[in-house]
Design an enzyme around this catalytic site. Structure first.
Site, PDB file in Angstrom:
ATOM      1  N   SER A   9      -9.351 -35.312  59.542  1.00  0.00           N
ATOM      2  CA  SER A   9      -8.105 -34.132  60.006  1.00  0.00           C
ATOM      3  C   SER A   9      -8.342 -33.896  61.389  1.00  0.00           C
ATOM      4  O   SER A   9      -9.212 -33.629  62.009  1.00  0.00           O
ATOM      5  CB  SER A   9      -8.629 -32.876  58.670  1.00  0.00           C
ATOM      6  OG  SER A   9      -7.664 -32.053  60.113  1.00  0.00           O
ATOM      7  N   HIS A  34      -6.550 -38.262  58.456  1.00  0.00           N
ATOM      8  CA  HIS A  34      -5.532 -36.841  57.665  1.00  0.00           C
ATOM      9  C   HIS A  34      -4.525 -35.976  59.007  1.00  0.00           C
ATOM     10  O   HIS A  34      -5.211 -36.069  59.613  1.00  0.00           O
ATOM     11  CB  HIS A  34      -6.134 -35.890  56.857  1.00  0.00           C
ATOM     12  CG  HIS A  34      -5.784 -34.882  56.554  1.00  0.00           C
ATOM     13  ND1 HIS A  34      -5.043 -35.047  54.584  1.00  0.00           N
ATOM     14  CD2 HIS A  34      -5.653 -33.840  56.343  1.00  0.00           C
ATOM     15  CE1 HIS A  34      -4.953 -33.888  54.386  1.00  0.00           C
ATOM     16  NE2 HIS A  34      -5.265 -32.479  55.278  1.00  0.00           N
ATOM     17  N   ASP A  36      -2.395 -32.585  59.638  1.00  0.00           N
ATOM     18  CA  ASP A  36      -2.324 -31.430  58.816  1.00  0.00           C
ATOM     19  C   ASP A  36      -0.598 -31.065  59.541  1.00  0.00           C
ATOM     20  O   ASP A  36      -0.807 -30.766  60.957  1.00  0.00           O
ATOM     21  CB  ASP A  36      -3.345 -30.244  59.164  1.00  0.00           C
ATOM     22  CG  ASP A  36      -4.527 -30.905  57.899  1.00  0.00           C
ATOM     23  OD1 ASP A  36      -3.901 -30.730  57.176  1.00  0.00           O
ATOM     24  OD2 ASP A  36      -5.548 -31.013  58.825  1.00  0.00           O
ATOM     25  N   MET A  38       1.631 -27.997  60.047  1.00  0.00           N
ATOM     26  CA  MET A  38       2.063 -26.975  60.316  1.00  0.00           C
ATOM     27  C   MET A  38       2.970 -26.085  60.250  1.00  0.00           C
ATOM     28  O   MET A  38       3.601 -26.016  62.280  1.00  0.00           O
ATOM     29  CB  MET A  38       0.647 -25.784  60.064  1.00  0.00           C
ATOM     30  CG  MET A  38      -0.224 -25.873  59.983  1.00  0.00           C
ATOM     31  SD  MET A  38      -2.279 -25.462  60.728  1.00  0.00           S
ATOM     32  CE  MET A  38      -3.439 -26.492  59.752  1.00  0.00           C
ATOM     33  N   HIS A  67      -0.147 -34.019  55.399  1.00  0.00           N
ATOM     34  CA  HIS A  67      -0.513 -32.971  54.474  1.00  0.00           C
ATOM     35  C   HIS A  67       0.674 -31.657  54.787  1.00  0.00           C
ATOM     36  O   HIS A  67       0.139 -30.984  56.481  1.00  0.00           O
ATOM     37  CB  HIS A  67      -1.674 -32.270  54.017  1.00  0.00           C
ATOM     38  CG  HIS A  67      -2.104 -31.165  53.801  1.00  0.00           C
ATOM     39  ND1 HIS A  67      -3.056 -30.366  53.731  1.00  0.00           N
ATOM     40  CD2 HIS A  67      -1.142 -30.389  52.800  1.00  0.00           C
ATOM     41  CE1 HIS A  67      -3.402 -28.965  52.986  1.00  0.00           C
ATOM     42  NE2 HIS A  67      -2.171 -29.801  52.695  1.00  0.00           N
ATOM     43  N   MET A  69       1.989 -28.306  55.100  1.00  0.00           N
ATOM     44  CA  MET A  69       2.485 -26.802  55.393  1.00  0.00           C
ATOM     45  C   MET A  69       3.086 -26.384  55.940  1.00  0.00           C
ATOM     46  O   MET A  69       3.223 -25.842  56.560  1.00  0.00           O
ATOM     47  CB  MET A  69       0.907 -26.305  55.447  1.00  0.00           C
ATOM     48  CG  MET A  69      -0.505 -27.186  55.311  1.00  0.00           C
ATOM     49  SD  MET A  69      -2.198 -26.521  55.720  1.00  0.00           S
ATOM     50  CE  MET A  69      -1.637 -28.539  56.766  1.00  0.00           C
ATOM     51  N   MET A 140      -6.923 -26.757  48.229  1.00  0.00           N
ATOM     52  CA  MET A 140      -7.133 -26.381  48.992  1.00  0.00           C
ATOM     53  C   MET A 140      -8.227 -25.908  48.896  1.00  0.00           C
ATOM     54  O   MET A 140      -8.667 -25.115  47.602  1.00  0.00           O
ATOM     55  CB  MET A 140      -5.878 -25.706  49.204  1.00  0.00           C
ATOM     56  CG  MET A 140      -4.829 -26.557  50.261  1.00  0.00           C
ATOM     57  SD  MET A 140      -5.197 -27.752  51.727  1.00  0.00           S
ATOM     58  CE  MET A 140      -5.929 -26.410  52.811  1.00  0.00           C
ATOM     59  N   PHE A 146      -5.473 -22.623  58.830  1.00  0.00           N
ATOM     60  CA  PHE A 146      -6.636 -22.805  60.477  1.00  0.00           C
ATOM     61  C   PHE A 146      -7.801 -24.272  59.514  1.00  0.00           C
ATOM     62  O   PHE A 146      -8.154 -24.130  58.995  1.00  0.00           O
ATOM     63  CB  PHE A 146      -7.119 -21.666  60.819  1.00  0.00           C
ATOM     64  CG  PHE A 146      -6.284 -20.992  61.449  1.00  0.00           C
ATOM     65  CD1 PHE A 146      -5.435 -20.987  62.552  1.00  0.00           C
ATOM     66  CD2 PHE A 146      -5.679 -19.728  60.067  1.00  0.00           C
ATOM     67  CE1 PHE A 146      -4.063 -20.463  63.135  1.00  0.00           C
ATOM     68  CE2 PHE A 146      -4.106 -19.512  60.876  1.00  0.00           C
ATOM     69  CZ  PHE A 146      -4.060 -19.211  62.236  1.00  0.00           C
ATOM     70  N   GLY A 147      -8.594 -24.674  61.273  1.00  0.00           N
ATOM     71  CA  GLY A 147      -9.816 -25.165  60.624  1.00  0.00           C
ATOM     72  C   GLY A 147     -11.307 -24.884  61.128  1.00  0.00           C
ATOM     73  O   GLY A 147     -10.453 -22.808  60.924  1.00  0.00           O
ATOM     74  N   GLY A 148     -12.092 -24.929  59.938  1.00  0.00           N
ATOM     75  CA  GLY A 148     -13.419 -24.239  60.629  1.00  0.00           C
ATOM     76  C   GLY A 148     -13.249 -23.374  59.695  1.00  0.00           C
ATOM     77  O   GLY A 148     -13.966 -22.091  59.871  1.00  0.00           O
ATOM     78  N   ASP A 178     -10.085 -30.264  50.433  1.00  0.00           N
ATOM     79  CA  ASP A 178      -9.364 -29.711  51.445  1.00  0.00           C
ATOM     80  C   ASP A 178      -9.864 -28.889  52.492  1.00  0.00           C
ATOM     81  O   ASP A 178      -9.322 -27.253  51.438  1.00  0.00           O
ATOM     82  CB  ASP A 178      -8.137 -29.933  52.229  1.00  0.00           C
ATOM     83  CG  ASP A 178      -7.065 -30.365  53.433  1.00  0.00           C
ATOM     84  OD1 ASP A 178      -8.165 -30.002  54.298  1.00  0.00           O
ATOM     85  OD2 ASP A 178      -6.149 -30.308  53.625  1.00  0.00           O
ATOM     86  N   GLY A 179     -10.709 -28.844  53.648  1.00  0.00           N
ATOM     87  CA  GLY A 179     -11.007 -27.331  54.178  1.00  0.00           C
ATOM     88  C   GLY A 179     -12.375 -26.731  53.405  1.00  0.00           C
ATOM     89  O   GLY A 179     -13.408 -26.836  52.144  1.00  0.00           O
ATOM     90  N   GLY A 180     -13.739 -26.863  54.666  1.00  0.00           N
ATOM     91  CA  GLY A 180     -15.108 -26.783  54.733  1.00  0.00           C
ATOM     92  C   GLY A 180     -15.524 -27.523  54.255  1.00  0.00           C
ATOM     93  O   GLY A 180     -16.088 -27.192  53.458  1.00  0.00           O
TER      94      GLY A 180
HETATM   95  C1  DX5 Z   1      -6.472 -26.683  56.155  1.00  0.00           C
HETATM   96  C2  DX5 Z   1      -6.165 -27.597  57.247  1.00  0.00           C
HETATM   97  C3  DX5 Z   1      -7.510 -28.935  56.838  1.00  0.00           C
HETATM   98  C4  DX5 Z   1      -8.039 -28.429  57.997  1.00  0.00           C
HETATM   99  C5  DX5 Z   1      -9.424 -28.413  57.795  1.00  0.00           C
HETATM  100  O1  DX5 Z   1      -5.758 -25.788  57.143  1.00  0.00           O
HETATM  101  O2  DX5 Z   1      -5.483 -28.251  55.371  1.00  0.00           O
HETATM  102  O3  DX5 Z   1      -6.583 -30.107  56.560  1.00  0.00           O
HETATM  103  O4  DX5 Z   1      -7.969 -28.973  59.357  1.00  0.00           O
HETATM  104  O5  DX5 Z   1     -10.505 -28.902  58.810  1.00  0.00           O
HETATM  105  P1  DX5 Z   1     -12.029 -28.644  58.439  1.00  0.00           P
HETATM  106  O6  DX5 Z   1     -12.966 -29.545  57.296  1.00  0.00           O
HETATM  107  O7  DX5 Z   1     -12.865 -27.916  59.866  1.00  0.00           O
HETATM  108  O8  DX5 Z   1     -12.370 -26.857  56.837  1.00  0.00           O
HETATM  109 ZN    ZN Z   2      -4.726 -30.992  55.745  1.00  0.00          ZN
END
Ligand code: DX5
Ligand code: ZN
Length: 219
Positions: A9, A34, A36, A38, A67, A69, A140, A146-148, A178-180
């Site tokens: 991502s 990927h 994202d 938003m 993706h 969102m 999800m 948010f990432g991280g 997707d996520g973490g």
């Molecule tokens: C979250 C996004 C993810 C995110 C994943 O809202 O859809 O794609 O960027 O990031 P990490 O791998 O840092 O959780």
């Molecule tokens: Zn995503």
């Protein structure tokens, strides 16, 4: 055994040198990129739009996994198709404000792979009526925006349900988490039936992208 698809991502990439980041993950063995998207409404964050996807398209031949969102994804989908998306995933939650079935059809008719996503709080039952019409189910594993964030292991129940669906049908859907996603949570996700791993932080915040991608694949 099924081949694992790794989709970095770019949300976690260094945007001051985005082209270089895309070349680096490509050379490191990424399968998809990927993106994202938003809008500050469906999720409490704003990322980037079709113009940036178009830039990404010029930098790589890898499939672009977009993706959305966002609210009214049906309205914006054509712009992302034009920008070069290969798959377009929309959300099933009513807050996304669209006719899910109609949007999925429009995405397919535009020549893109349609995907459907559900948030951690959304039940698997809400996507069940659409499984025959999608190519990708994006589950999800954090609340989007948010990432991280930390992976939620309780979501694995939904991954299992999706894998059971695949086992009982001829047509197979890509099961994407997707996520973490880290080496550990990737292993858990794959054990439960996921075959596509989205990872931002664990790739782009590492020193060696190739090593991070190999570790996600369990190599
Ligand atoms: C979250 C996004 C993810 C995110 C994943 O809202 O859809 O794609 O960027 O990031 P990490 O791998 O840092 O959780
Ligand atoms: Zn995503």
């Amino acid at each position: 055994m099924q081949r694992i698809i790794v989709a970095p991502s770019i949300l976690a990439a260094d945007f001051s040198r985005l082209g270089d980041e895309i070349h680096r993950v490509g050379a490191a063995g990424a399968d998809w990129i990927h993106c994202d998207i938003m809008d500050g409404h469906f999720v409490d964050n704003i990322s980037f739009g079709p113009q940036i996807v178009e830039v990404v398209r010029k930098e790589t031949n890898l499939p672009l996994d977009v993706h959305l969102m966002i609210q009214t994804p049906d309205h914006y989908a054509p712009r992302f198709v034009k920008a070069g998306a290969n798959s377009l995933t929309v959300h099933v939650e009513p807050e996304a404000r669209h006719d899910v079935r109609k949007t999925l059809r429009a995405i397919r008719d535009a020549g893109c792979r349609p995907g459907l996503s559900l948030n951690p709080a959304t039940a698997f039952e809400s996507v069940e009526p659409f499984l025959h019409e999608i190519d990708i189910l994006l589950i999800m594993t954090v609340h989007p925006g948010f990432g991280g964030q930390s992976f939620r292991p309780e979501i694995m129940g939904k991954v299992k349900r999706a894998a059971q669906w695949n086992n009982s049908h001829e047509r197979k859907i890509d099961i994407e988490v997707d996520g973490g996603i880290t080496a550990d949570t990737a292993r858990l996700s794959v054990e439960n039936g996921a075959n596509v791993l989205v990872a931002g932080t664990s790739i782009f915040h590492s020193k060696d992208y190739a090593k991070a991608i190999r570790e996600l694949r369990g190599e």
